[in-house]
Design an enzyme around this catalytic site. Structure first.
Site: not given
Ligand code: NVA
Ligand code: CP
Length: 336
Positions: A107, A134, A137, A230, A271, A316
């Site tokens: 990540r 992502h 997800q 989101d 999410c 998830r």
């Molecule tokens: N768009 C958000 C998704 C988090 C799961 C981010 O990248 O922070």
């Molecule tokens: N939805 C998601 O990816 O959550 P986290 O950022 O907690 O992993």
């Protein structure tokens, strides 16, 4: 039979609808086994490593629990407790780790990093979120829709908010692949990039789905089966963008009026994490600075019967387990 052994998961664009279908069916099987305490230690004695350059609750815990349930050892690494980033490049880190581990989750920031990592690693690499996509997800979201609505094909799916972030991009592709009717309901400044929209439209033409972009909230939410949102500012974006983003997105908040314009039995998805109240430090700070106690979704909708966000969060884990299992297993599981 679908065979995903040795494959990476970098973005959903790389997977066919049949491969996505297989992962979803495997996830259902693994979910049933987990709920009924049927052992499924298919990867006994193997090891995976989780590299996180951004924070996480769901993705990290899903990979950890999935790995342990499958009988594996799991190591979590972040820049604060390893050489990664400061003293060692991601490419060098990956080359070292792929000598020790049987799979790597990453990540972080740009999509190029995870793609580079996969080029250097001869073990499967899974994208646990980049700025652009992502993909893990997506399996959870598709499974949740199918569980609640009984189908994917022909579902009217509306994404409201920042439609050019990792979630907007990924959901447009996931819907296109699986025959849903995708609508991005957002200000045009936050529409997904044109090349990706074109690509998604081509994919949708083959699956029987569709892709449309609209700035109009009434038109965008009308007769939706799923309304999804989101956070308005994603991880890695500077704090200075909050004010502009709030001004651009406040009319795209998922509230009672948006849900009332959707179908009667529409579901609400997110999410997570979500700013639906002031019970977080950022939520409280934004409420104080801009006078808005709720952001992308109202607390009323978040807590309503139509909200399936915690089913989605649970999924998830089952879907990440399925992708890890399908890409690492010695003999593919025949689901009949
Ligand atoms: N768009 C958000 C998704 C988090 C799961 C981010 O990248 O922070
Ligand atoms: N939805 C998601 O990816 O959550 P986290 O950022 O907690 O992993």
């Amino acid at each position: 039979m679908v065979d995903l052994r040795g494959r990476d998961l970098l973005k959903l664009l790389d997977y066919t609808p049949e491969e996505i279908r297989y992962v979803l069916d495997l996830a259902k099987d693994l979910k049933y086994k987990k709920h009924n305490r049927i052992p499924h230690r298919y990867l006994e004695g193997r090891n995976i490593v989780l590299l996180f350059e951004k924070t996480s609750t769901r993705t990290r815990c899903s990979f950890e629990v999935a790995g342990l349930d499958l009988g594996m050892g799991v190591t979590f690494l972040d820049p604060g407790s390893s050489q990664m980033g400061k003293k060692e490049s991601i490419a060098d880190t990956a080359r070292v780790l792929s000598r020790m581990y049987d799979g790597i989750e990453y990540r972080g920031f740009s999509q190029e990093i995870v793609e580079e990592l996969a080029r250097y690693s001869d073990k499967p690499v899974w994208n646990g979120l980049t700025d652009q996509f992502h993909p893990t997800q997506m399996f959870a979201d598709l499974l949740t829709i199918e569980e609640h609505l009984g189908r994917l094909q022909g579902v009217n799916f509306t994404y409201m908010g920042d439609a050019r972030n990792n979630m907007g991009n990924s959901l447009m592709v996931a819907c296109a692949k699986m025959g849903l009717n995708f609508t991005a309901c957002a200000p045009k400044e936050l529409f997904p990039e044109a090349w990706l929209v074109e690509e998604a439209k081509k994919i949708a033409a083959e699956s029987g789905g569709s892709v449309r972009l609209t700035e109009d909230v009434y038109e965008g939410t009308k007769d939706a089966d799923v309304i999804y949102t989101d956070i308005w500012v994603s991880m890695g974006e500077p704090a200075e963008v909050w004010e502009t983003r709030i001004n651009l997105l406040k009319k795209y908040q998922v509230n009672k009026a948006a849900m009332a314009n959707a179908k009667k039995d529409a579901i609400f998805m997110h999410c997570l994490p979500s700013f639906h109240d002031e019970k977080t430090t950022i939520g409280a700070d934004i409420a104080k600075r801009f006078g808005i106690p709720e952001m992308e979704v109202t607390n009323e909708v978040f807590e309503s019967e139509q909200s399936v966000v915690f089913d989605e969060a649970e999924n998830r884990m089952h879907t990440i387990k399925a992708i890890v299992c399908a890409t690492m297993i010695d003999e593919p599981i025949d689901l009949g």
